[in-house]
Scaffold this active site. Sequence first.
Site, PDB file in Angstrom:
ATOM      1  N   ASP A 154       0.887  -1.153   0.000  1.00 23.59           N
ATOM      2  CA  ASP A 154       0.000   0.000   0.000  1.00 23.59           C
ATOM      3  C   ASP A 154       0.923   1.201   0.000  1.00 23.59           C
ATOM      4  O   ASP A 154       1.914   1.241   0.742  1.00 23.59           O
ATOM      5  CB  ASP A 154      -0.940   0.013   1.206  1.00 23.59           C
ATOM      6  CG  ASP A 154      -2.105   0.977   0.981  1.00 23.59           C
ATOM      7  OD1 ASP A 154      -2.586   1.064  -0.164  1.00 23.59           O
ATOM      8  OD2 ASP A 154      -2.540   1.630   1.939  1.00 23.59           O
ATOM      9  N   GLY A 214      -0.160   7.752 -11.693  1.00 24.94           N
ATOM     10  CA  GLY A 214      -0.604   8.383 -10.450  1.00 24.94           C
ATOM     11  C   GLY A 214      -0.159   9.832 -10.362  1.00 24.94           C
ATOM     12  O   GLY A 214      -0.328  10.617 -11.299  1.00 24.94           O
TER      13      GLY A 214
END
Length: 198
Positions: free
Chosen positions: A72, A156
């Site tokens: 993550d 991103g």
Amino acid sequence: MNESSSIIIATRNSHKTEEITSILGNSFVVTDLTAMPEAPEVEETGTTFLENATLKAVAISRLTDALVLADDSGLEVDALGGQPGVYSARFAGSGAGVQANNQKLVADLAAVPAEQRTARFRCVMVAAQAGNVLADFEGTVEGRMLERPRGEAGFGYDPLFVPDGYQQSFAELGTTVKNSFSHRARAMKQVVTWLRER
């Protein structure tokens, strides 16, 4: 571990899989959840990167004999109190895409002067097998946020983030340079050391 050791990356994000695979090199057979259509979408209900990575690693490792790696990761902007943090992928709302997330970040930072635009990418990796956590690793890279996106590579928030020591964004530096020192690369360097010592 032997040369053909199998590792499953607990993601369906092809960018993430490619990045991790390129860092691991040829010593490991790497697949991701696209090869496990029966694998559930693990809800990321944790409030930290470690909690979310652990949730994913443990859940997927119960479905396979292979070693599972889950990560993550996200962007922490100091002027926004560490946001978007664990909500990096859904900063502009559930189902929002990269462009919407970047636009929201640009808007939220519009009034923030250059010297206060410090930020970091953080990555936490968790290794699990048979439902048990074996180890966790963390990598960070410090930098600053741009006023507008620059560059075409990466994914991103890469076009908005300039790592310390550079003038170009991650998206301008390109994949090869980014993968040499990114937050994920730094976490994965620890993973590789751990794998070879097992």
